[in-house]
Write an enzyme that holds these catalytic residues in place. Structure first.
Site: not given
Ligand code: ADP
Length: 757
Positions: A662, A705
């Site tokens: 990611s 996140k």
């Protein structure tokens, strides 16, 4: 309708039953009146009126009327059909209310057979009565009996059979089987009486030998029990085990095994093996073998319990309530097993405890962390030295009921080894098709786990084997926002911490600002475990202060916080003020919650080599290579720079291993920023996987996140547009404080950052 509970006499449909008038009066508190319609209820426990409770009764009773009130101290009850006792309410004034429904017999007894059997019973009784003085008189009486039931009822006052044996007759729906049970009772008791009087002429018919054997055994048991009661201090350990086994209610297979081991134990005497055999039997007989009745659960009550003990977690609670609803509809365990996934301290285990409370069941926690052997789950065979039951049966034994809520903690921390795979053993535990006969190696007999409600917890899904994961329904615990943490601290953690050290409300107050400072400066986590610890430290320090200083109350504010917490504030993971070319803020997901990380890049004189440092995993290294190729193709005129220099990519915080795709767009942007010499504000963060042609692919862990980004003071975040759906799981408070920009292509990011070619 009146209710008449009775104990330890045999009751059967369509028979005359004699009961002493004073017993009747004692129990009902009234004198008997002929034609009084009543229900005979079979009570389970000792007959003491004031101690009746709804569970004192067996679920099947009998309808009867008082046919006659005798002057010689007896009343005659005429019984009719059996009834189901659907509900029992016992009131304070000792009145009992019953809800009943008719229970039908299965008429499967051939009338010819019935007559034959009755004839045999009558003959046996007449022979038996010959040995008594009154034998001749009894013959006429016996001849009048119309059914085996009647015969049994007459014999019942001197039967040695237990209350539950008597009840078993009443509970039998099949008339044929019921007759068999009655025959057995009659013959057994006749034999027992013969044994008693040392009758020498044993009847040599085959069936009588069997009855005789079981009669002698019963007699022995009965006498042994009497002996035990007379001299409780002389009861040996082995006898205690015997009693424990008898009373455990274990199933037939287990009983056979227990009897086998018990006889070995008796032969072994004080031998070396006896302690092992003893421990085994003690464990086996100590297991909860009895089935628990399912309870009616009110969904509102359950929701209240969940709300009382945990703040927030709205979606999780909704899902749990759904599960409870399904369970109470189906009146059994629903097939799905819940798996709670999230960072430590997000309430996964403790909500398991609340679920148990909401369902009014026992709670037991079984930790699977570090289980690397099949035997951890399923136990060792008894032939091993130091053999033990597995963790599942150990849990069952500890909680003492067969239907607990069992939280299997850390299912992501199972490791396979040469000794078999714990995960596949666990699969069997969780499989509703197989777990009703789960066999622990140590136990060596099947145990029914189908009534256990299993809840699993894990920090991450990655290391859970696929087949196990397929069985479970995943519920994500996202972690808490600072506002939620403040509420949790105020409502739950602080009051608990104060109570645990004996501080009263008026003795200590902690301002909201102080709690907020602990959250932001002293903890860095998705859950509240660190916060809980800090609050506990704070309470301990203040308790000492109160005792020592003699003041009557203390207040904690951000200013004096440092004095009451032993720890240093954690250095701020706040985004730096100044921007430098080649550095980009990325977002990472870790099993302990979201984190921000910086991707740093540097060109040094060289020959086009790529160096990557910061304990990156293989996937992340590949992402770096893709990023380099991508940047070369987007900025063809800068490609030369990369060929004439070495590129160094570093992700600080080298102690933590990092992997996952990611960081793709962050790596690409960092190199692009470096080559262009254009700084990017550290308050801009990004997450997304990049394909070689520049497409942005979705990533996992978005809520965590974004929470980390907000914590660190990030203002703008690029996310893959395929992740837009996940934004629904992100707290409003987080969403509104960030500018979230979904992108499909990495070029959109580069354009927005003004890194245009
Ligand atoms: P996990 O199993 O996810 O690691 P725990 O269930 O052990 O977390 O929770 C740690 C502590 O935090 C417990 O004392 C628990 O009561 C408390 N806690 C966690 N979440 C909440 C919440 N939403 N409301 C109240 N207390 C909470």
């Amino acid at each position: 309708m009146n209710v008449f509970p009775i104990y330890n006499i045999l009751v059967v449909p369509d028979a005359n039953i004699y009961i002493k008038t004073d017993t009747y009066e004692k129990v009902t508190g009234r004198s008997a009146v002929a034609d009084d319609k009543l229900v005979i209820v079979v009570a389970k426990e000792d007959l003491k009126r004031e101690e009746f409770a709804s569970d004192s009764f067996y679920p099947i009773g009998l309808r009867a009327t008082i046919a006659e009130v005798n002057s010689n101290g007896f009343i005659m009850l005429r019984t009719s059909n059996r009834v189901n006792i659907d509900d029992v309410a016992v009131y304070r004034d000792h009145t009992i209310d019953l809800t009943i429904s008719r229970r039908n017999d299965i008429n499967d007894l051939d009338p010819e057979e019935a007559r034959r059997k009755l004839y045999s019973v009558k003959t046996a009784m007449m022979k038996f009565s010959e040995s008594f003085q009154w034998g001749q008189a009894a013959r006429g009486f016996i001849a009048q009996w119309n059914s085996i039931g009647e015969a049994a009822v007459v014999m019942s006052p001197w039967m040695l059979s237990s209350n539950s044996e008597r009840y078993a007759v009443l509970a039998e729906d099949s008339v044929a089987k019921r007759t068999e049970l009655l025959e057995k009772l009659i013959y057994e008791n006749l034999e027992m009486n013969k044994v008693n009087r040392e009758a020498e002429h044993a009847q040599e018919e085959d069936h009588q030998k069997i009855y005789r054997e079981s009669a002698i055994r019963k007699q022995m048991e009965y006498l042994q029990r009497e002996l035990d009661e007379m001299n409780p201090e002389n009861v040996t350990d082995i006898r205690k085990l015997e009693i424990k086994i008898e009373e455990s209610g274990m199933n037939e297979t287990a009983r056979k095994e227990a009897d086998k081991v018990l006889s070995r134990l008796k032969h072994e005497g004080q031998g070396a093996e006896s302690a092992l055999l003893y421990d085994y039997l003690d464990f086996l007989a100590g297991l909860p073998w009895k089935k628990e009745k399912p309870k009616d659960i009110s969904l509102d009550e359950a929701a209240k319990v969940l709300d009382e003990e945990h703040y927030g977690l709205k979606k999780v609670k909704e899902r749990i309530i759904q599960q409870i609803a399904v369970m109470s509809l189906k009146r059994q365990q629903s097939g799905s097993i819940l798996l709670f996934v999230g960072a430590p301290g997000t309430g996964k285990t403790s909500i398991g405890q609340s679920i148990a409370k909401a369902l009014q069941r026992e709670y037991v926690r079984v930790s699977l962390g570090g289980a690397r052997d099949e035997a951890d789950i399923r136990g060792h065979r008894r032939t091993y030295i130091g053999a033990m039951p597995g963790r599942i049966m150990d849990g069952i034994s500890k909680c003492g009921v067969s239907n607990p809520v069992m939280v299997l903690d850390e299912v992501d921390k199972l490791y396979g080894s040469y000794n078999g795979d714990p995960a596949s053993a666990l699969l069997e535990v969780l499989d509703p098709e197989q777990n009703s006969t789960f066999t622990d190696h140590y136990l060596n007999v099947p145990y029914d786990l189908s009534n256990v409600l299993f809840i699993c917890t894990a920090n991450s899904l990655d290391s859970i084997p696929e087949p196990l994961l397929n069985r479970m329904e995943v519920i994500q615990f996202q972690g808490y926002t600072p506002i939620e943490k403040l509420q949790i601290a105020k409502r739950h953690l602080l009051p608990k911490a104060m109570r645990s050290v004996g501080l009263k409300d008026e003795q200590l107050s902690v301002t909201d600002e102080a709690i907020e400072t602990i959250i932001t400066d002293y903890t860095r986590e998705g859950g509240v475990r660190g916060l809980k610890k800090r609050l506990e430290t704070l309470c301990r320090t203040e308790a000492v202060e109160l005792v020592r200083g003699g003041s009557s109350s203390l207040t904690v504010t951000p200013e004096n916080l440092r004095d009451v917490l032993e720890d240093h504030p954690i250095p701020h993971r706040h985004v730096p003020e100044n921007a430098r070319p080649g550095v980009i803020t990325g977002l990472a997901w870790t099993p302990v919650g979201g984190e921000i990380l910086y991707i740093e890049t540097l060109l040094t004189k060289g020959t086009g080599k790529l160096t990557i440092t910061g304990r990156l995993g293989d996937v992340m290294k590949e992402s770096a290579q893709i990023a380099v190729s991508l940047v070369k193709s987007v900025y063809p005129d800068k490609a030369e720079l990369l060929e004439k220099n070495d590129l160094h990519i570093h992700v600080p915080d080298g102690a933590t291993p990092k992997d996952g795709p990611s960081a793709g767009i962050a790596l690409t942007s960092a190199i692009a920023s470096l080559l262009n010499g254009t700084p990017v504000s550290p308050a801009v963060a990004m997450t997304g996987e990049v394909s070689l042609r520049g497409g942005v692919n979705p990533i996992g862990g978005l809520p965590e996140k974004l929470m980390a980004a907000q914590r660190a003071g990030v203002k703008k975040v690029f996310i893959p547009s395929d992740n837009i759906e996940d934004l629904r799981d992100v707290a409003e408070e987080v969403r509104s404080s960030l500018e979230i920009i979904p992108v499909k292509e990495v070029s959109e990011v580069l354009n927005a950052l003004e890194l245009k070619p």
